[in-house]
Design an enzyme around this catalytic site. Structure first.
Site, PDB file in Angstrom:
ATOM      1  N   HIS A 111       1.444   4.382  -2.994  1.00 14.58           N
ATOM      2  CA  HIS A 111       0.485   3.646  -2.171  1.00 14.58           C
ATOM      3  C   HIS A 111      -0.631   3.120  -3.077  1.00 14.58           C
ATOM      4  CE1 HIS A 111      -1.574   2.504   1.472  1.00 14.58           C
ATOM      5  NE2 HIS A 111      -2.686   2.996   0.953  1.00 14.58           N
ATOM      6  N   GLU A 145       2.756  11.679   8.764  1.00 13.05           N
ATOM      7  CA  GLU A 145       1.462  10.987   8.806  1.00 13.05           C
ATOM      8  C   GLU A 145       1.506   9.794   7.848  1.00 13.05           C
ATOM      9  OE1 GLU A 145      -3.186  11.930   7.760  1.00 13.05           O
ATOM     10  OE2 GLU A 145      -1.753  13.576   7.803  1.00 13.05           O
TER      11      GLU A 145
HETATM   12  C1  GRF Z   1       3.008  -1.716  -4.200  1.00 10.59           C
HETATM   13  O1  GRF Z   1       1.675  -2.105  -4.256  1.00 10.59           O
HETATM   14  C2  GRF Z   1       3.118  -0.321  -3.614  1.00 10.59           C
HETATM   15  O2  GRF Z   1       2.028   0.480  -3.925  1.00 10.59           O
HETATM   16  C3  GRF Z   1       3.148  -0.606  -2.133  1.00 10.59           C
HETATM   17  O3  GRF Z   1       3.900  -1.779  -2.011  1.00 10.59           O
HETATM   18  C4  GRF Z   1       3.818  -2.536  -3.210  1.00 10.59           C
HETATM   19  C5  GRF Z   1       5.202  -2.775  -3.690  1.00 10.59           C
HETATM   20  O4  GRF Z   1       5.232  -3.653  -4.772  1.00 10.59           O
HETATM   21  N1  GRF Z   1       3.683   0.519  -1.411  1.00 10.59           N
HETATM   22  P1  GRF Z   1       6.618  -3.971  -5.490  1.00 10.59           P
HETATM   23  O5  GRF Z   1       7.558  -4.527  -4.403  1.00 10.59           O
HETATM   24  O6  GRF Z   1       7.138  -2.694  -6.071  1.00 10.59           O
HETATM   25  O7  GRF Z   1       6.291  -5.006  -6.510  1.00 10.59           O
END
Ligand code: GRF
Length: 215
Positions: A111, A145
Site C-alpha cells: 500500500h 480490514e
Molecule cells: C502501487 O502504488 C501499490 O502500492 C498499490 O497499487 C499500485 C500498483 O502499482 N497497491 P503497479 O501496478 O505495481 O505499478
C-alpha cells in the site's frame, strides 16, 4: 532448490509484478511467480507476465453477478496453481472475508502510504495536503480490514517542497519495488509469519508499523 509458487493478482500497470519477476528470475531466489491474474482485461501487468513466460489470466469481475461469485471463481483460479503465497500488486478490488480468510497468513498487499495512515485511495495527494514531511509505502498481511492488516515492512520517503502527486508517487513506487521483493523473500525463506494477528520475523515479534527499510 525448490522455489515456492506465488500467484500475483493485479489490475493495472504491474510495475511491482515486474520487480518480482526480475528478482525471482535469480536461481537462488526462493520463490517464483507461477501465475498472474487480472480482473481488468488488457492490464499491462498481463503483458509483463506473458513476456516472462508466466501464465496470464483475465478474470473480468464485470462478468459476475456479484462480488461473492467473482471471489469464488477467483479462489478456484488461484488454487489451481497451489500457491504458497498470494501477492496483491495493485489489485483494485475489495475481497470478501471468505476469500481473505482462505488465504490467512499467506496473502500480502503493498500500500502506498505509511499505514495505518491513509488507507484507501489517493494516498499521495492526502499526504501532500496534510503537509506531511514523510510519506512512504507498507507491505502487510491481508486481513478483512481494508489496508488494515499487520504491517511487515515499511519504507519512508521524504516529501520534498514542490512535490506533486506524480513526483511523490514515482519515488514511493521505486521503494515499493525494493520492499515487496524483500517481504516475498523473507516469507519464502520461512522467516516471516502471521501468528494470532501479529507479525513474526525469525521467531521475534515485529512491532507495529513493521520492519523499517533503510537505504
Ligand atoms: C502501487 O502504488 C501499490 O502500492 C498499490 O497499487 C499500485 C500498483 O502499482 N497497491 P503497479 O501496478 O505495481 O505499478
Amino acid at each position: 532448490m525448490t522455489k515456492k509458487p506465488i500467484v500475483v493478482l493485479l489490475s493495472g500497470s504491474g510495475s511491482n509484478l515486474q520487480a518480482l519477476l526480475d528478482v525471482t528470475a535469480a536461481p537462488d531466489f526462493p520463490a517464483e511467480v507461477v501465475a498472474v491474474i487480472s480482473n481488468r482485461p488488457g492490464a499491462l501487468g498481463l503483458t509483463r507476465a506473458q513476456n516472462h513466460g508466466v501464465p496470464a489470466i483475465t478474470l473480468d469481475h464485470k462478468e459476475f453477478v456479484d462480488r461473492a461469485s467473482f471471489d469464488r471463481a477467483l479462489q478456484k483460479t488461484i488454487d489451481q496453481f497451489s500457491p504458497e503465497l498470494v501477492v496483491l500488486a495493485g489489485f483494485m478490488r475489495i475481497l470478501t472475508p471468505d476469500l481473505v480468510n482462505h488465504y490467512q497468513g499467506r496473502m500480502l498487499n503493498i500500500h502506498p502510504s505509511l499505514l495505518p495512515k491513509y488507507p484507501g485511495l489517493h494516498t499521495h495527494r492526502r499526504a501532500i495536503d496534510a503537509g506531511d514531511l514523510v510519506h512512504g509505502a507498507t507491505v502487510h498481511f491481508v486481513t478483512t480490514e481494508l489496508d488494515g492488516g499487520p504491517a511487515i515492512i515499511h519504507a519512508e520517503v521524504a516529501v520534498e517542497p514542490g512535490d506533486t502527486e506524480a513526483t511523490l508517487a514515482r519515488r514511493v513506487l521505486s521503494k515499493e519495488h525494493l520492499i515487496y521483493p524483500l517481504a516475498v523473500r523473507l516469507f519464502s525463506e520461512n522467516r516471516l509469519a502471521l501468528n494470532e494477528g501479529e507479525v513474526w520475523l525469525d521467531g521475534q515479534r515485529v512491532g507495529r508499523g513493521g520492519i523499517r527499510y533503510d537505504t
